[in-house]
Design a protein around this motif. Structure first.
Motif, PDB file in Angstrom:
ATOM      1  N   LEU A 100       0.844  -1.183   0.000  1.00  0.00           N
ATOM      2  CA  LEU A 100       0.000   0.000   0.000  1.00  0.00           C
ATOM      3  C   LEU A 100       0.882   1.238   0.000  1.00  0.00           C
ATOM      4  N   ILE A 101       0.340   2.331  -0.457  1.00  0.00           N
ATOM      5  CA  ILE A 101       1.072   3.594  -0.380  1.00  0.00           C
ATOM      6  C   ILE A 101       1.180   3.965   1.094  1.00  0.00           C
ATOM      7  N   ASN A 102       2.382   4.211   1.542  1.00  0.00           N
ATOM      8  CA  ASN A 102       2.638   4.507   2.941  1.00  0.00           C
ATOM      9  C   ASN A 102       3.402   5.827   3.003  1.00  0.00           C
ATOM     10  N   LEU A 103       2.692   6.935   2.899  1.00  0.00           N
ATOM     11  CA  LEU A 103       3.331   8.238   2.770  1.00  0.00           C
ATOM     12  C   LEU A 103       4.170   8.637   3.977  1.00  0.00           C
ATOM     13  N   TYR A 104       3.788   8.183   5.149  1.00  0.00           N
ATOM     14  CA  TYR A 104       4.477   8.605   6.361  1.00  0.00           C
ATOM     15  C   TYR A 104       5.436   7.560   6.906  1.00  0.00           C
ATOM     16  N   ASN A 105       5.409   6.349   6.353  1.00  0.00           N
ATOM     17  CA  ASN A 105       6.285   5.253   6.763  1.00  0.00           C
ATOM     18  C   ASN A 105       6.265   5.027   8.269  1.00  0.00           C
ATOM     19  N   PHE A 106       5.075   5.119   8.884  1.00  0.00           N
ATOM     20  CA  PHE A 106       4.927   4.894  10.317  1.00  0.00           C
ATOM     21  C   PHE A 106       5.217   3.447  10.706  1.00  0.00           C
ATOM     22  N   GLU A 107       4.912   2.514   9.835  1.00  0.00           N
ATOM     23  CA  GLU A 107       4.884   1.118  10.253  1.00  0.00           C
ATOM     24  C   GLU A 107       5.776   0.217   9.426  1.00  0.00           C
ATOM     25  N   GLY A 108       6.720   0.759   8.713  1.00  0.00           N
ATOM     26  CA  GLY A 108       7.554  -0.086   7.877  1.00  0.00           C
ATOM     27  C   GLY A 108       6.731  -0.642   6.725  1.00  0.00           C
ATOM     28  N   SER A 109       7.056  -1.845   6.301  1.00  0.00           N
ATOM     29  CA  SER A 109       6.364  -2.472   5.187  1.00  0.00           C
ATOM     30  C   SER A 109       4.902  -2.725   5.540  1.00  0.00           C
ATOM     31  N   ILE A 110       4.035  -2.545   4.585  1.00  0.00           N
ATOM     32  CA  ILE A 110       2.630  -2.916   4.759  1.00  0.00           C
ATOM     33  C   ILE A 110       2.210  -3.818   3.590  1.00  0.00           C
ATOM     34  N   GLN A 111       3.070  -4.781   3.320  1.00  0.00           N
ATOM     35  CA  GLN A 111       2.877  -5.724   2.224  1.00  0.00           C
ATOM     36  C   GLN A 111       1.646  -6.611   2.470  1.00  0.00           C
ATOM     37  N   HIS A 112       0.913  -6.859   1.394  1.00  0.00           N
ATOM     38  CA  HIS A 112      -0.213  -7.783   1.389  1.00  0.00           C
ATOM     39  C   HIS A 112      -0.024  -8.781   0.250  1.00  0.00           C
ATOM     40  N   PHE A 113      -0.555  -9.973   0.434  1.00  0.00           N
ATOM     41  CA  PHE A 113      -0.592 -10.975  -0.625  1.00  0.00           C
ATOM     42  C   PHE A 113      -1.951 -10.936  -1.304  1.00  0.00           C
ATOM     43  N   ILE A 114      -1.969 -11.277  -2.580  1.00  0.00           N
ATOM     44  CA  ILE A 114      -3.206 -11.404  -3.365  1.00  0.00           C
ATOM     45  C   ILE A 114      -3.373 -12.868  -3.747  1.00  0.00           C
ATOM     46  N   TYR A 115      -4.596 -13.347  -3.587  1.00  0.00           N
ATOM     47  CA  TYR A 115      -4.919 -14.706  -4.019  1.00  0.00           C
ATOM     48  C   TYR A 115      -6.171 -14.650  -4.882  1.00  0.00           C
ATOM     49  N   ILE A 116      -6.086 -15.236  -6.071  1.00  0.00           N
ATOM     50  CA  ILE A 116      -7.271 -15.413  -6.922  1.00  0.00           C
ATOM     51  C   ILE A 116      -7.378 -16.903  -7.204  1.00  0.00           C
ATOM     52  N   GLY A 117      -8.526 -17.464  -6.898  1.00  0.00           N
ATOM     53  CA  GLY A 117      -8.736 -18.882  -7.092  1.00  0.00           C
ATOM     54  C   GLY A 117     -10.079 -19.162  -7.729  1.00  0.00           C
TER      55      GLY A 117
END
Length: 119
Positions: A100-117
């Motif tokens: 996600l766009i993290n303009l303030y970088n408060f929390e480090g990485s905010i990576q998410h996985f995507i799954y389509i099944g």
């Protein structure tokens, strides 16, 4: 159902509830139905995770500026292989990740996985 869209919502469920939900989704889906889901990566909130993974799969997250000192509990996903395993019995069509766009970088990485099944 022909389509399930679960964006940034399922990772608040403990392991047993998550598995039961996926099984219910599968049972409710028509043949050929598509599921689109996102799960939060264990890289997210890395600066704020407190404690270990509980028996139910949840990790307490606290001290995040977005949480105003409150705690939340998250069922993190560590790898693409774990992501695919979580969404069995659906047949994987696509998996990947995004940040996600993290303009303030408060929390480090905010990576998410995507799954389509597909059923």
């Amino acid at each position: 159902m022909d389509f399930i869209f679960a964006n940034q919502s399922l990772y608040y469920l403990p392991n047993k509830d998550f598995q039961k939900t996926i099984e219910e989704f599968y049972d409710l889906c028509n043949d050929g139905a598509i599921i689109f889901a996102t799960m939060i990566s264990s890289k997210a909130y890395q600066e704020f995770v407190a404690g270990d993974v509980k028996d139910n799969g949840l990790v307490e997250v606290k001290s995040s500026p977005r949480l105003n000192g409150e705690s939340t509990y998250i069922n993190f996903t560590n790898t693409i292989e774990e992501l695919k395993e979580k969404f069995k019995p659906f047949k994987p069509l696509f998996w990947g990740d995004y940040e996600l766009i993290n303009l303030y970088n408060f929390e480090g990485s905010i990576q998410h996985f995507i799954y389509i099944g597909k059923k």
